[in-house]
Write an enzyme that holds these catalytic residues in place. Sequence first.
Site, PDB file in Angstrom:
ATOM      1  N   GLU A   1     -70.499 -24.997 -34.322  1.00 54.91           N
ATOM      2  CA  GLU A   1     -71.230 -25.380 -32.743  1.00 54.91           C
ATOM      3  C   GLU A   1     -71.494 -24.413 -31.291  1.00 54.91           C
ATOM      4  OE1 GLU A   1     -68.737 -29.165 -34.174  1.00 54.91           O
ATOM      5  OE2 GLU A   1     -69.875 -29.149 -35.970  1.00 54.91           O
TER       6      GLU A   1
ATOM      7  N   GLY B   1     -70.371 -29.687 -41.970  1.00 47.89           N
ATOM      8  CA  GLY B   1     -70.510 -31.641 -41.656  1.00 47.89           C
ATOM      9  C   GLY B   1     -71.782 -31.724 -43.132  1.00 47.89           C
TER      10      GLY B   1
ATOM     11  N   HIS C   1     -66.107 -21.466 -32.674  1.00 44.68           N
ATOM     12  CA  HIS C   1     -66.679 -22.474 -34.075  1.00 44.68           C
ATOM     13  C   HIS C   1     -68.390 -22.852 -33.696  1.00 44.68           C
ATOM     14  CE1 HIS C   1     -67.476 -25.840 -35.762  1.00 44.68           C
ATOM     15  NE2 HIS C   1     -66.551 -26.292 -36.621  1.00 44.68           N
TER      16      HIS C   1
ATOM     17  N   LYS D   1     -63.166 -32.481 -33.191  1.00 42.58           N
ATOM     18  CA  LYS D   1     -64.257 -32.716 -32.013  1.00 42.58           C
ATOM     19  C   LYS D   1     -64.395 -33.460 -30.954  1.00 42.58           C
ATOM     20  CE  LYS D   1     -66.259 -30.353 -36.270  1.00 42.58           C
ATOM     21  NZ  LYS D   1     -67.744 -30.261 -36.937  1.00 42.58           N
TER      22      LYS D   1
ATOM     23  N   GLU E   1     -66.063 -20.690 -42.364  1.00 40.30           N
ATOM     24  CA  GLU E   1     -66.851 -21.302 -42.434  1.00 40.30           C
ATOM     25  C   GLU E   1     -68.248 -21.599 -41.951  1.00 40.30           C
ATOM     26  OE1 GLU E   1     -64.199 -25.679 -40.725  1.00 40.30           O
ATOM     27  OE2 GLU E   1     -65.874 -24.259 -39.087  1.00 40.30           O
TER      28      GLU E   1
ATOM     29  N   SER F   1     -66.962 -29.739 -45.258  1.00 35.93           N
ATOM     30  CA  SER F   1     -67.382 -30.499 -45.777  1.00 35.93           C
ATOM     31  C   SER F   1     -66.089 -30.702 -46.668  1.00 35.93           C
ATOM     32  CB  SER F   1     -68.413 -30.772 -46.146  1.00 35.93           C
ATOM     33  OG  SER F   1     -69.748 -30.778 -45.541  1.00 35.93           O
TER      34      SER F   1
ATOM     35  N   ASN G   1     -59.833 -30.694 -36.703  1.00 36.00           N
ATOM     36  CA  ASN G   1     -60.556 -30.338 -35.719  1.00 36.00           C
ATOM     37  C   ASN G   1     -61.289 -32.069 -35.393  1.00 36.00           C
ATOM     38  OD1 ASN G   1     -63.099 -29.503 -33.558  1.00 36.00           O
ATOM     39  ND2 ASN G   1     -63.851 -28.736 -35.033  1.00 36.00           N
TER      40      ASN G   1
HETATM   41  P1  PGA Z   1     -66.534 -30.673 -41.704  1.00 37.48           P
HETATM   42  O1  PGA Z   1     -66.248 -29.800 -40.337  1.00 37.48           O
HETATM   43  O2  PGA Z   1     -65.159 -30.694 -42.432  1.00 37.48           O
HETATM   44  O3  PGA Z   1     -66.690 -32.118 -40.498  1.00 37.48           O
HETATM   45  O4  PGA Z   1     -67.884 -30.063 -42.281  1.00 37.48           O
HETATM   46  C1  PGA Z   1     -65.807 -28.609 -40.732  1.00 37.48           C
HETATM   47  C2  PGA Z   1     -65.731 -27.504 -38.998  1.00 37.48           C
HETATM   48  O5  PGA Z   1     -66.274 -27.822 -38.356  1.00 37.48           O
HETATM   49  O6  PGA Z   1     -64.666 -27.658 -38.496  1.00 37.48           O
END
Ligand code: PGA
Length: 250
Positions: free
Chosen positions: A98, A172, A96, A16, A166, A206, A14
Amino acid sequence: MVELSNFTSFFVANWKLNGSFQFISQYLESLNKEKFTKKCVVLCPPSPYLNYVKDLSKHSFIGAQDCSCFEEGAYTGEISTKILSDIGINFCIVGHSERRKYFKESNEAVKDKTLKLIENRIIPIICIGETLEEKNSNRTNEILNKQINESVPESANEHNSIIAYEPVWAIGTGKTPTLNEIEDSHKFIRKINKKFLNFKILYGGSVNIKNSKQISDIKNVDGALIGGASLKIEEFIKIIINSSWFNFSY
Ligand code: PGA
């Protein structure tokens, strides 16, 4: 539609809101040298680059990061599942955290998008997960149950959909649940409804080169949804190579 049962594990990158033509060509120059039998690699760039990534990529599938609830019409800025299907997109992330947080996406909207994706033969990767506050008040299972029940439509099954667990607080942040907590949540999701028993369920939050091998050893985890670490192509390749995912039956 991609035949999910052909693969033992899934690695969804991903990106982003990151990427450029230069980034993509260097990334794919490295990734195209690798061929991962039975491991399904899905690249999810920002939508203006979907076609470019698709044209350059040799062995990976391409996924969108979101899609519209609407089919077509006066919806400025939206991208429909029909258009995604028209340009040959195989997967799409939905719900997601976000999007839920910054764009107020509801379970109902996630369900709508998932339905449209399935109708257009694109595999939805449906994201669910608890916040830190919910975890600390022991509500993880309650939240997962609600998100699953409200955002996964009847028509979703193990052949046409994927679930990604998740935890919001792990995205993140460099923090992850313990291996037991991940295992417990995945087991819990499988038990919500009989039909989830054989679903592909990915872990995200992460994931990096230091923890991916251990996470891949967890029996109920079928792969990873990777943000930050997927932007570093050498690390992403190592995560894929070092993982020990096999085809479990539950
Ligand atoms: P990350 O993001 O690996 O940076 O924690 C995962 C995600 O948002 O799908």
